[in-house]
Design a protein around this motif. Sequence first.
Motif, PDB file in Angstrom:
ATOM      1  N   LEU A  22       0.817  -1.213   0.000  1.00 49.44           N
ATOM      2  CA  LEU A  22       0.000   0.000   0.000  1.00 49.44           C
ATOM      3  C   LEU A  22       0.854   1.269   0.000  1.00 49.44           C
ATOM      4  O   LEU A  22       0.449   2.293  -0.558  1.00 49.44           O
ATOM      5  N   SER A  23       2.030   1.197   0.593  1.00 56.07           N
ATOM      6  CA  SER A  23       2.895   2.386   0.651  1.00 56.07           C
ATOM      7  C   SER A  23       3.457   2.763  -0.713  1.00 56.07           C
ATOM      8  O   SER A  23       3.886   3.890  -0.917  1.00 56.07           O
ATOM      9  N   SER A  24       3.431   1.819  -1.643  1.00 56.90           N
ATOM     10  CA  SER A  24       4.011   2.078  -2.961  1.00 56.90           C
ATOM     11  C   SER A  24       2.972   2.504  -3.996  1.00 56.90           C
ATOM     12  O   SER A  24       3.319   2.666  -5.166  1.00 56.90           O
ATOM     13  N   ALA A  25       1.725   2.690  -3.576  1.00 57.39           N
ATOM     14  CA  ALA A  25       0.661   3.051  -4.516  1.00 57.39           C
ATOM     15  C   ALA A  25      -0.319   3.994  -3.843  1.00 57.39           C
ATOM     16  O   ALA A  25      -0.453   4.003  -2.619  1.00 57.39           O
ATOM     17  N   GLU A  26      -1.019   4.750  -4.668  1.00 61.09           N
ATOM     18  CA  GLU A  26      -2.051   5.632  -4.124  1.00 61.09           C
ATOM     19  C   GLU A  26      -3.220   4.814  -3.576  1.00 61.09           C
ATOM     20  O   GLU A  26      -3.715   5.073  -2.489  1.00 61.09           O
ATOM     21  N   GLU A  27      -3.649   3.826  -4.354  1.00 65.75           N
ATOM     22  CA  GLU A  27      -4.707   2.902  -3.949  1.00 65.75           C
ATOM     23  C   GLU A  27      -4.411   1.540  -4.558  1.00 65.75           C
ATOM     24  O   GLU A  27      -3.795   1.450  -5.609  1.00 65.75           O
ATOM     25  N   VAL A  28      -4.876   0.498  -3.878  1.00 65.00           N
ATOM     26  CA  VAL A  28      -4.705  -0.869  -4.372  1.00 65.00           C
ATOM     27  C   VAL A  28      -6.045  -1.580  -4.244  1.00 65.00           C
ATOM     28  O   VAL A  28      -6.713  -1.484  -3.203  1.00 65.00           O
ATOM     29  N   GLU A  29      -6.428  -2.287  -5.289  1.00 63.60           N
ATOM     30  CA  GLU A  29      -7.672  -3.037  -5.239  1.00 63.60           C
ATOM     31  C   GLU A  29      -7.510  -4.247  -4.320  1.00 63.60           C
ATOM     32  O   GLU A  29      -6.460  -4.885  -4.268  1.00 63.60           O
ATOM     33  N   PHE A  30      -8.571  -4.556  -3.581  1.00 64.23           N
ATOM     34  CA  PHE A  30      -8.577  -5.659  -2.629  1.00 64.23           C
ATOM     35  C   PHE A  30      -8.062  -6.946  -3.276  1.00 64.23           C
ATOM     36  O   PHE A  30      -7.206  -7.632  -2.708  1.00 64.23           O
ATOM     37  N   ALA A  31      -8.571  -7.295  -4.446  1.00 64.15           N
ATOM     38  CA  ALA A  31      -8.203  -8.555  -5.101  1.00 64.15           C
ATOM     39  C   ALA A  31      -6.715  -8.598  -5.435  1.00 64.15           C
ATOM     40  O   ALA A  31      -6.066  -9.641  -5.289  1.00 64.15           O
ATOM     41  N   LEU A  32      -6.160  -7.468  -5.850  1.00 62.27           N
ATOM     42  CA  LEU A  32      -4.727  -7.424  -6.170  1.00 62.27           C
ATOM     43  C   LEU A  32      -3.900  -7.645  -4.907  1.00 62.27           C
ATOM     44  O   LEU A  32      -2.928  -8.405  -4.910  1.00 62.27           O
ATOM     45  N   LEU A  33      -4.313  -7.003  -3.813  1.00 62.06           N
ATOM     46  CA  LEU A  33      -3.597  -7.172  -2.547  1.00 62.06           C
ATOM     47  C   LEU A  33      -3.714  -8.612  -2.049  1.00 62.06           C
ATOM     48  O   LEU A  33      -2.725  -9.221  -1.628  1.00 62.06           O
TER      49      LEU A  33
END
Length: 99
Positions: A22-33
Motif C-alpha cells: 500500500l505504501s508504494s501506490a495511491e490505492e490498491v484493489e482488494f483482489a490485487l492485494l
Amino acid sequence: MNASGFDPVIHAPARLQACAILSSAEEVEFALLRDALEVSDSVLSKHLRQLDGAGYVKVRKATTGGRVRTWLALTPLGAKAFATHVKALQKLASAAITR
C-alpha cells in the motif's frame, strides 16, 4: 506503537506486507492485494480490520461494471506508522549485522 518504534499492529507478517504494498501506490484493489499476499478474502479482511481499527488504512468501495470493488490506501497516520516501523526494523537489522 511503542517507544522503540515497533508497531504491533503492523508487525504481523501479512499486515507488514500489506502496508509495504500500500505504501508504494495511491490505492490498491482488494483482489490485487489478496493475490499478492497469497491469502484468502477472509484472512485479508481480518488483517485489514486491524489496520483500519488503528486508523492506518482507508477503504473505498466503488461499483464498476455492475460489481462492487474495494480499494485500499494507507492513511497519513498509516504511512507514518509504517515508515517508523521500517526504521525500527532497519535499526535492529543493522545492529545484528555489525556483531
